[in-house]
Write an enzyme that holds these catalytic residues in place. Structure first.
Site, mmCIF file in Angstrom:
data_model
loop_
_atom_site.group_PDB
_atom_site.id
_atom_site.type_symbol
_atom_site.label_atom_id
_atom_site.label_comp_id
_atom_site.label_asym_id
_atom_site.label_seq_id
_atom_site.Cartn_x
_atom_site.Cartn_y
_atom_site.Cartn_z
ATOM 1 N N HIS A 15 -11.256 -7.582 27.963
ATOM 2 C CA HIS A 15 -12.106 -6.620 28.628
ATOM 3 C C HIS A 15 -12.219 -6.937 29.655
ATOM 4 O O HIS A 15 -12.695 -5.966 30.332
ATOM 5 C CB HIS A 15 -13.492 -7.640 28.327
ATOM 6 C CG HIS A 15 -14.612 -7.613 27.888
ATOM 7 N ND1 HIS A 15 -14.981 -5.647 27.338
ATOM 8 C CD2 HIS A 15 -16.322 -7.143 28.231
ATOM 9 C CE1 HIS A 15 -16.275 -5.005 28.105
ATOM 10 N NE2 HIS A 15 -16.405 -6.021 28.712
ATOM 11 N N ASP A 64 -11.384 -5.685 22.098
ATOM 12 C CA ASP A 64 -10.318 -6.383 23.506
ATOM 13 C C ASP A 64 -11.282 -7.422 23.761
ATOM 14 O O ASP A 64 -10.808 -7.946 25.215
ATOM 15 C CB ASP A 64 -10.984 -5.233 24.680
ATOM 16 C CG ASP A 64 -12.259 -5.335 25.169
ATOM 17 O OD1 ASP A 64 -13.661 -6.146 24.289
ATOM 18 O OD2 ASP A 64 -12.663 -4.597 25.620
ATOM 19 N N SER A 118 -17.917 -2.076 30.873
ATOM 20 C CA SER A 118 -18.701 -3.013 29.736
ATOM 21 C C SER A 118 -20.461 -2.398 29.347
ATOM 22 O O SER A 118 -20.869 -1.486 29.195
ATOM 23 C CB SER A 118 -18.337 -4.356 30.423
ATOM 24 O OG SER A 118 -19.478 -5.480 29.306
#
Lengths: 669, 686
Positions: free
Chosen positions: B641, B588, B264
């Protein structure tokens, strides 16, 4: 409960009031019945039904279960309620209460010094001692499934109780190599959490950390050099690269804090570990860290050894010999019963012995320096120590003049030099009167043919009765003959130990052989680094009786047992107050005798000596033990037991970290 | 749990004694009553529960008591059952045949002979790292070194305002407010679990351990994710620490290069690091050119937010992105609950606006990447068949082809913010042309909101007219959005401008790009000169992901200080991409495919100006499959995610690379989405 009883009483009275006389009579009857029933209840508490109605019976039974449930429910709700209150309570509440009861508390040293305007300057490195660091599981056998990265040592120790044998198996090391057994990986917890609390509520470094934080320290300039305290010092580098890691972290902290050197605070065995580190880091690769001969001078400002067993700890001898050192460091304090319990069936001690004997690090603390330091058969440096007057002694020091006659009941000097003696009488006899039979030549008999002892393996089983007897016939052991004894009793362990540690005194420190790493942790066989600006502190507690020498006996000749035992019946009585329960004690911090903790700074390194060629300054700071005044103080801010020392040292600690060079030299033994 | 139990037992010991003396008495009293009552009222078994009908009036108190009793009884009953069950559960052998979990990839690969080779560095993303208290205000006395973020979050509920105060940063400097020090939790514990039972890195770590990784060759580069990247170095020397750790691991593991696994926001944090470490001091790390080539084998970016996340925009505008990263999954009601009174959102906005790091997630690359009023790279994306599409992928050419392809009006994703549903569909010629430069701060009338307590959001300083004006502009693209943000949150953007940049570089050799604010933008930096390095983009696809928003002015409430809100009534464009005011694209769940894949698919592919040494890039997409059963927990093949960190295929890829396999041997690109098509549409000079 009270409330309920009250309520029911009130109920009764209310019930009866508006009712007719009839009812009142009933009430009287009731009272009578009550007393009757009371008696009945005492006899057969459950079967309280006097009537033979079957419906009644059913309900009655239900009532009893009901009562149980009711009770549990009550407790639970109360508990929840309290828990709720506790959670809703501001976190500083306990402090308020304490202050309300005992009056305002003195500021913690951190706050006090912060008010004086001190702020963080030098980065601090902590080196925890034996036992206090947490260990976690990285790979294990199937019995330890689901424990990945859970603590096996430190924390709540829940696993000991749940799966004792599995736990022992995982905590043991390989008997030959002193490293992980195949299929098992136990690794030290890293970071400050490794040793801030040993178990919930039992602080080790937490208080020191908290106080340092108050004057501005945080993660970036504090580093906990956690290592696997079970394996030998050099092996921590071989297996985990721990020493390289410490080196790199110190370098990083020095670089990021603008060139300020670090202050190192080792505790207990960490003291030896850091001695080893200082030699390692300057030694050339591959054996050493290749930092060059100025590394320590460039990176270390001071080493503040807390309760350092520079010359070893007598306790460890009894630990290795008969697994009886119940309180190696803190094990006793934290879980008094753990080692004595019968969790392993009847062989607790054997299991414990097998486990501890696989830990190389314990051998680093066997008394070093032989008879020269620890005393011979008839002499010891501590002789003349007054045991029964010990506690007052330190306080009286100033007033001793007028008082004059210090209690001198123990005119006969305790022969501390005899660290192990078989029988109390032997411990006192003059050396010429003792008949000793040398044990060294004795051939170990075939083993006792004991297949009944399951798989608990202690080397005693290989010895045979003859040689066990021979050990006892030698009667008296001094620090140097103890080494021979251990070699005889536990050859495998000592073989590993010899590769990693040495316990002598160097004749010629320039001898090439002293470049080997096994000498690095022995203060008497290494030179301190060439760092004239560095400072060595030795800080330890005094005023607590500390184990120094033991009286042993044969234990009953059961096959599976360890054949030697401390003779707990040997008591000095009035004549020899130093002997209690088979143990001669001297002054110290409960674990480390003053001799071991203080000698190097008091003499060995004092000034320019061959052990300290650059003449770095040494300081001794002793802390007199004072028990916590009230329970509320917890473990006491003045207490100096091996671990609690942290608290009382804080002030000095902080000052040193802040580069105050005005540390006065208060008290030199 | 065990902890509580033990405590309960402790507590229990005492009262048990107490009870043993007490129990008979209660018994006796009951038995006392019983005969008494019995004699009057024979045979009424039910009376114990119902009370005595005759004495109803006088019996009020006893009756209440009975109710209490039955309450206690029920609780007791439940507790006992619970303990019993718990006890049974603990007695259960760990591996019941019924609960057989599939073999973890780590064990399988170990049997294949994989062992630890390259040291691993894990870089957590935003929000997932724990934060602990080192110095606080009196309201947090006694919480020294406790987690304020991560863990159980109990402190939020206990003292919400205090908590918010501590987590905020200084509005001017973006650093600690005076008297408060919150620091990142170090070590693997920093982000293995975000909350008890909610794994982030734990599964990956466990599998790495199975092939031989341990503390010495695995490092969690935890950092304070609230700060801007350069500030983590200034305040905590986090970057220096990371550098030193990588160097140490490189040396102690036999000169094996490290494999970096950022997730991320950690992805752009590590981009920043790559530039920082080779730059000369004082702003850089002074590692010298070639540092990366020497120390890094591969960067395996998981769910990379290279070009930003549209979600961050709605978060800044109206604090409504309920699931920045995965907060929503974690505590769905947390932000919406009313425990701060009625100003939850305002509080949240105020706090999160002090976090510089959020600004790093604003979409980068302007209209070139994200599309303008009429065009976007994703146009043509069909939402309602998004899931089917991949499965049909192969037979699409066949007759089944056109079934679900109702190709009509294309969604105008480029309009990242539009006011009203209508304006999100209109051709651009129908939109009012209003340069955002025209925004004028109305004389900030010390407006009527002053009665709304001390919640300060910058909206308070704006006049009603200027807000009106914002809405009149109808539609914003990524470029005009930046102007809008400058207008709405000037202080935040002022801080941000010194730390982040969101454009595309024309000339990468311009010396201005040596400034650290460009380092985290892949479109304004060159990758290091390390031809042997590999860059992976690993991300999930097949989940609708927020891409643009339909906004409206919020109804004027007295204390509603946030004048804008997502128009959740805007539903259903023809292709099903609009839901609840949000246009969805493929991704995602947090990061759209465009942001995650573009750099690997095009920006860095081959030798480009962003990738002068031609570092090999690989795209590995993982198609989302929701967990088959409840037992699977968060799924072994999830593409979401955060849940992707438990994705078996992803773990396997990472393990193989860590064990020395190269990207080509791994199978090269594996693409499910339209990322290739999209990147072709993007017209960028390479």
């Amino acid at each position: 409960m009270l409330r309920r009883r009250k309520g029911s009483a009130a109920k009764k009275s209310q019930n009866s009031e508006p009712q007719l006389d009839e009812n009142k009579e009933k009430n009287n009857n009731q009272l009578q019945e009550k007393s009757n029933l009371n008696a009945a209840n005492l006899k057969g508490n459950v079967n309280c039904n006097s009537k033979s109605n079957s419906d009644e019976k059913l309900r009655k039974k239900w009532n009893c279960v009901d009562n149980c449930c009711w009770f549990v429910g009550c407790i639970c709700s109360m508990w929840w309620f309290l828990l709720f209150l506790y959670n809703a309570m501001p976190a500083s509440f306990p402090q308020y209460v304490t202050e309300a009861i005992t009056g305002p508390m003195p500021d913690p040293p951190g706050v006090k010094l912060a008010k004086e305007g001190l702020t963080a300057k030098h980065p601090v490195v902590f080196v925890p001692g034996i036992v206090t660091g947490g260990l976690e599981l990285w790979e294990g056998h199937s019995c330890a499934e689901g424990l990945f990265r859970k603590r096996l040592w430190g924390g709540s120790f829940g696993e000991i109780y749940k799966r004792p044998l599995c736990w022992v198996e995982h905590m043991s090391l390989d008997n030959e190599t002193g490293l992980d057994p195949p299929g098992i990986k136990i690794r030290p917890v890293s970071g400050l959490v490794a040793a801030d609390y040993f178990a919930p509520g039992y602080f080790v470094w937490a208080v020191l950390i908290a106080n340092l934080a108050r004057i501005g320290y945080e993660e970036k300039n504090m580093y906990m050099a956690a290592y696997d305290w079970r394996i030998s010092f050099q092996n921590t580098e071989v297996r985990d690269q721990t020493l390289s890691r410490i080196k790199s972290n110190i370098e990083l902290m020095v670089a990021t804090s603008g060139g300020k050197k670090v202050v190192v605070v080792p505790h207990s065995m960490g003291v030896l570990y850091f001695l080893h580190f200082m030699k390692w880091v300057e030694a050339p690769t591959p054996m050493g860290g290749g930092g060059g001969s100025n590394w320590c001078a460039d990176h270390i400002k001071a080493v503040m050894n807390i309760g350092g067993p520079f010359l070893g700890v007598p306790k460890i001898v009894s630990g290795l010999f008969s697994a009886e050192a119940k309180d190696i460091a803190v094990a006793r304090a934290i879980a008094p019963g753990v080692l004595d319990m019968d969790v392993f069936g009847f062989q607790t001690l054997q299991h414990a012995m097998r486990m501890t004997r696989s830990w190389d690090s314990t051998m680093s603390m066997i008394p070093k320096g032989g008879d020269t330091v620890w005393g011979g058969l008839d002499w010891s440096p501590e002789e003349g120590h007054e045991c029964n007057a010990k506690k007052p002694r330190n306080n009286i020091m100033q007033t001793a003049g007028p008082n004059g006659t210090v209690n001198s009941a123990s005119a006969t000097l305790v022969k501390y030099g005899r660290m192990l003696a078989f029988g109390k009488d032997v411990a006192d006899l003059h050396s010429s009167e003792i008949e000793r039979v040398d044990f060294r030549g004795v051939i170990k008999g075939n083993n006792l043919a004991n297949t009944t002892c399951r798989d608990v393996w202690t080397e005693y089983q290989d010895m045979g009765i003859g040689s066990v007897k021979a050990v006892a016939d030698y009667k008296v052991y001094t620090a140097s003959s103890i080494l021979d004894l251990l070699h005889f009793v536990a050859p495998k362990m000592m073989k590993r130990g010899d590769a990693h540690f040495s316990h002598g005194i160097a004749d010629d420190l320039d001898d090439k052989k002293y470049e080997h790493y096994k000498y690095w942790s022995n203060a008497l066989e290494t030179k301190l680094p060439m760092a004239p600006d560095m400072e060595m502190f030795s800080m330890y507690g005094v005023g607590i009786p500390t184990e120094r020498a033991y009286v042993y006996k044969f234990s009953p000749a059961a096959e599976c047992y360890i054949p030697f035992k401390i003779d707990t019946a040997a008591d000095g009585g009035d004549d020899g107050p130093c002997l209690k329960g088979g143990v001669y004690s001297v002054d110290g911090d409960e674990t480390v005798p003053v001799l071991s903790a203080g000698f190097m700074c008091a003499k060995g390194w004092r000034g320019k000596t061959r052990f300290n060629p650059s003449g770095m300054r040494t300081y001794i700071r002793e802390y007199n033990h004072a028990s916590p005044a009230t329970l509320l103080e917890g473990r006491g801010t003045q207490s100096v037991k091996a671990l609690n020392l942290f608290d009382s040292i804080l002030d000095d600690e902080l000052r040193a970290a802040l580069d105050l060079d005005d540390m006065p030299l208060i008290h030199v033994v | 749990m065990a902890y509580i139990l033990r405590f309960r037992k402790l507590f229990f010991l005492e009262p048990v004694n107490y009870s043993s003396s007490d129990q008979p008495k209660t018994d006796e009293k009951k038995s006392n009553e019983t005969p008494n009552v019995e004699s009057e009222n024979q045979g009424a078994v039910s009376q114990v529960l119902e009370g005595n009908p005759k004495r109803k009036k006088q019996n009020k108190q006893p009756k209440e008591w009975r109710r209490m009793d039955s309450c206690c009884w029920i609780i007791g009953y439940m507790c006992t059952t619970w303990w019993l069950l718990l006890f049974l559960f603990h007695c259960l052998p760990g591996n019941l045949p019924g609960l057989k979990v599939p073999e973890p990839p780590g064990s399988r690969l170990k049997r294949e002979g994989l062992t630890a080779l390259h040291p691993i560095v894990l870089v957590p993303g935003i929000v997932t790292g724990g934060l602990e208290l080192w110095e606080g205000k009196p309201c947090y006395d006694g919480l020294f070194r406790r987690r304020l973020w991560g863990g159980s979050f109990t402190e939020i509920f206990k003292r919400p305002t205090c908590w918010l105060e501590h987590l905020s940063l200084d509005n001017e400097t973006g650093l600690d407010p005076p008297g408060i020090r919150i620091r990142a939790v170090p070590g693997l514990v920093a982000a293995d679990y975000f909350a008890p039972g909610y794994f982030v890195w734990a599964i990956l770590i466990e599998n790495l351990a199975r092939i031989g990784y341990e503390g010495k060759n695995m490092y969690m580069a935890a950092y304070d994710w609230r700060l801007s990247f350069q500030n983590t170095e200034i305040r905590d020397q986090t970057l220096s620490r990371l550098k030193s750790k990588i160097e140490l691991m490189y040396v102690t593991n036999g000169n094996k290069k490290v494999v970096v696994v950022p997730h991320s926001m950690g992805v752009i944090y590590f981009l920043h690091f790559l530039k920082w470490v080779e730059s000369p001091p004082p702003i850089g790390g002074g590692g010298g050119l070639g540092w990366c080539a020497k120390h890094i084998k591969a960067i395996m970016n998981i769910g990379p937010a290279f070009l930003g996340v549209p979600k961050a925009v709605s978060n800044i505008l109206s604090a409504e992105s309920k699931d920045v990263a995965f907060m929503r999954a974690m505590a769905p009601g947390l932000l919406d609950s009313e425990f701060l009174g009625f100003q939850t959102l305002e509080h949240v906005m105020r706090v999160s606006r002090t976090w510089d790091s959020i600004i790093s997630l604003i979409p980068k690359g302007g209209e070139t990447i994200w599309g303008n009023l009429d065009w976007s790279p994703e146009e043509g994306h069909v939402c309602d068949s998004a899931k089917k599409k991949y499965n049909n992928g192969k037979n699409e050419n066949n007759s089944e082809g056109g079934t679900s392809f109702r190709v009509q009006e294309l969604t105008k994703y480029g309009r990242i913010i539009s006011f009203g549903k209508a304006s999100s569909d209109l051709p651009s010629s129908h939109l009012p042309v209003l340069g955002s430069e025209e925004f004028v701060h109305g004389d900030s009338s010390p407006n009527s909101y002053s009665s709304c307590g001390n919640v300060w959001t910058e909206y308070n300083e704006m006049s009603q007219e200027s807000i009106q004006k914002i809405a009149e502009n109808k539609a914003y693209t990524v470029r005009t959005l930046l102007h809008l943000l400058h207008f709405i949150a000037p202080k935040m953007m002022k801080r941000a401008e010194t730390h982040f940049s969101h454009g595309i570089a024309d000339d990468l050799d311009d010396p201005k790009y040596n400034h650290y604010k460009y380092w985290s933008n892949p479109l304004e930096t060159k990758l290091p000169d390390a031809p042997d390095m590999e860059i992976y983009c690993l991300y999930g696809v097949g989940i609708p992901t927020e891409r643009s928003y339909v906004y409206k002015l919020s109804p004027p409430g007295r204390c509603k200080t946030i004048p804008l809100q997502i128009d959740s009534s805007a539903e259903g464009s023809d292709n099903g991409c609009l839901k609840g005011g949000v246009y969805f694209a493929d991704g995602d769940e947090s990061v759209p495919v465009l942001s995650a894949g573009f750099m690997c698919a095009k920006g860095w592919k081959g030798k480009t100006r962003f990738n002068p040494s031609g570092i090999a890039t690989y795209i590995r997409e993982y198609e989302h499959k929701p967990p088959a059963s409840l037992l699977e927990g968060r799924g072994l093949e999830s593409g979401a995610h955060v849940d992707i960190m438990g994705n078996v295929a992803l773990i396997e890829d990472i393990l193989r690379v860590a064990a020395g396999v190269s990207g080509a041997e791994l199978g090269g690109d594996r693409i499910h989405s339209d990322i290739k098509k999209m990147s072709e549409k993007i017209n960028i000079r390479l």
